[in-house]
Design a protein around this motif. Structure first.
Motif, PDB file in Angstrom:
ATOM      1  N   UNK A  13      10.919  20.143  49.167  1.00 21.37           N
ATOM      2  CA  UNK A  13      10.806  19.699  47.797  1.00 21.37           C
ATOM      3  C   UNK A  13      11.063  17.968  47.756  1.00 21.37           C
ATOM      4  N   UNK A  14      11.950  17.390  48.586  1.00 25.62           N
ATOM      5  CA  UNK A  14      12.294  15.912  48.269  1.00 25.62           C
ATOM      6  C   UNK A  14      10.892  15.393  48.984  1.00 25.62           C
ATOM      7  N   UNK A  26       3.276  23.519  42.037  1.00 29.53           N
ATOM      8  CA  UNK A  26       3.194  23.026  43.416  1.00 29.53           C
ATOM      9  C   UNK A  26       4.871  23.072  43.784  1.00 29.53           C
ATOM     10  N   UNK A  27       5.728  22.507  43.012  1.00 29.40           N
ATOM     11  CA  UNK A  27       7.127  22.256  43.360  1.00 29.40           C
ATOM     12  C   UNK A  27       7.767  23.674  43.329  1.00 29.40           C
ATOM     13  N   UNK A  28       7.416  24.663  42.356  1.00 31.80           N
ATOM     14  CA  UNK A  28       7.953  25.886  42.215  1.00 31.80           C
ATOM     15  C   UNK A  28       7.764  26.546  43.877  1.00 31.80           C
ATOM     16  N   UNK A  29       6.428  26.491  44.164  1.00 30.25           N
ATOM     17  CA  UNK A  29       5.754  27.134  45.536  1.00 30.25           C
ATOM     18  C   UNK A  29       6.702  26.401  46.823  1.00 30.25           C
ATOM     19  N   UNK A  30       6.842  25.113  46.683  1.00 31.26           N
ATOM     20  CA  UNK A  30       7.557  24.467  47.821  1.00 31.26           C
ATOM     21  C   UNK A  30       8.949  24.684  47.840  1.00 31.26           C
ATOM     22  N   UNK A  31       9.684  24.722  46.989  1.00 36.35           N
ATOM     23  CA  UNK A  31      10.951  25.408  46.660  1.00 36.35           C
ATOM     24  C   UNK A  31      10.940  26.724  47.378  1.00 36.35           C
ATOM     25  N   UNK A  32      10.258  27.834  46.884  1.00 39.23           N
ATOM     26  CA  UNK A  32      10.227  28.763  47.354  1.00 39.23           C
ATOM     27  C   UNK A  32       9.919  29.036  49.119  1.00 39.23           C
TER      28      UNK A  32
END
Length: 408
Positions: free
Chosen positions: A164-165, A215-221
């Motif tokens: 995420x970062x 996109x961030x939700x996908x990357x987090x998961x």
């Protein structure tokens, strides 16, 4: 009165758009539509196309319209198929829409490993960039910027935080560039984009395939699923420096002769000549390190990652990604986004979903991607985000390549 307009933009797929027209006598509307093909309302039997994906309402020529796109059909050379029924219209987007792309200016986004304590500082000088970190906090549930700027390094390096970062910091770099004199013109000139592993999600967000938040939700998961898969088996990654891909494959074959099936290794990242990453079971990686010098490798570097990314070790992460992708609205990108899996651009949203799910278990074809961009005439590229890993790879493949780093 209803009319159908087939509208085309040189960077976008063809859309079939329905307008509710107030009057045929509207001269201003007639002039506005002079460059489009206006079709009379018709009613055809709609073929079985499978499920369709509704897109957000938008405004065109001042009138509300609705755009729908359906998954790709086998249409041979035909790029667009029109199916119209009472009250609905649909267009098939050929997945090969961008196949013959001619790159001139590219945005390249880094992957895991590019993170460094202190990233995000520059972004705070640009309100639009700083805002991305605030929006990210609501999704992540913690202060991402604090970890980016202050660390500690061990925390930032973890898969669940570094992905995420890097995603947020790379998109913040786009806003840093936008705020620069001439920055918007550079952004508008970009006609192809791609990213290394995780960076593919950043590239898709930049190209409008999904929102920053989605996109961030996908990357987090993705980070959580990959970490969990890594925790389930002892595995690792190592960079082999100084060998071509054929020699690295021979090295892997030699190591695999000495370990059981659970410890097999393979090339996971085809980065550039002389730099390939090998993934696999811990004992297999140790065998690769022990044999590397006998194969004339200049050096090996154990990578600070959770486990054997881009191999079958990540298989447990696939089903979780598939479920998340299935519930995410993905649109056809506005410009080509080159896939890590096959080094090709894809236009069909359903194909993009399938490829993103496969990406975590498939070798990264970055060398082929960069080589193809250069061979097709790429003139200028920008690495947006932390680090200069991608610039180093591009320069290794073409010393005269024009690439600029935009940090945040």
């Amino acid at each position: 009165m209803h009319a159908l307009v087939l509208h085309h933009n040189h960077r976008l797929p063809l859309y079939l758009v329905r307008f509710n027209l107030p009057s045929a006598k509207s001269s201003s509307l007639s002039r506005a539509m002079s460059s489009s093909v206006v079709l009379p309302s018709i009613s055809l039997t709609k073929p079985a196309l499978g499920s369709s994906e509704s897109f957000r309402s938008s405004t065109c020529l001042g009138f509300k319209n609705e755009i729908r796109r359906v998954s790709r059909l086998g249409l041979g050379k035909s790029r667009v198929f029109m199916s119209v029924a009472v009250g609905s219209e649909a267009v098939v987007v050929d997945d090969a829409l961008f196949k013959d792309y001619k790159p001139s200016s590219a945005f390249l986004f880094p992957g895991q490993g590019a993170q460094a304590v202190g990233m995000g500082v520059e972004a705070q000088k640009v309100p639009a960039a700083a805002e991305l970190y605030k929006r990210a906090n609501d999704i992540l549930g913690f202060d991402l910027l604090d970890i980016c700027i202050n660390g500690p390094k061990e925390k930032l390096d973890s898969t669940v935080l570094s992905q995420p970062a890097i995603y947020v910091t790379s998109l913040a770099a786009v806003e840093v560039l936008r705020a620069r004199d001439g920055g918007q013109q550079i952004i508008d000139s970009v006609d192809v984009t791609c990213g290394l592993s995780l960076g593919e999600y950043t590239a898709l967000a930049f190209a409008g395939a999904f929102s920053f938040e989605d996109g961030l939700k996908l990357v987090k998961l993705r980070g959580e699923a990959m970490q969990d898969a890594a925790d389930a088996a002892k595995s690792a990654m190592v960079s082999i420096i100084g060998l071509d891909s054929a020699k690295v494959q021979q090295l892997c074959d030699a190591a695999n002769e000495e370990v059981d099936e659970a410890n097999k290794v393979q090339i996971a990242n085809f980065l550039c000549p002389g730099n390939y990453a090998v993934s696999g079971g811990l004992k297999g990686i140790e065998a690769v390190e022990a044999k590397a010098k006998s194969f004339k490798a200049r050096m090996t570097v154990r990578l600070a990652v959770a486990g054997a990314f881009h191999t079958g070790f990540m298989e447990p992460a696939v089903s979780r990604l598939e479920a998340a992708l299935a519930s995410t609205v993905i649109r056809s990108p506005r410009i080509p986004v080159i896939s890590n899996v096959d080094a090709e651009p894809h236009a069909d949203p359903n194909t993009i979903k399938k490829i993103l799910a496969r990406q975590v278990t498939s070798p990264v074809q970055w060398e082929t991607t960069v080589k193809t961009l250069l061979n097709r005439g790429l003139k200028k590229s920008y690495e947006l985000g932390p680090g200069k890993v991608i610039a180093g790879i591009v320069k290794r493949m073409d010393k005269g390549a024009d690439i600029e780093n935009i940090c945040a």
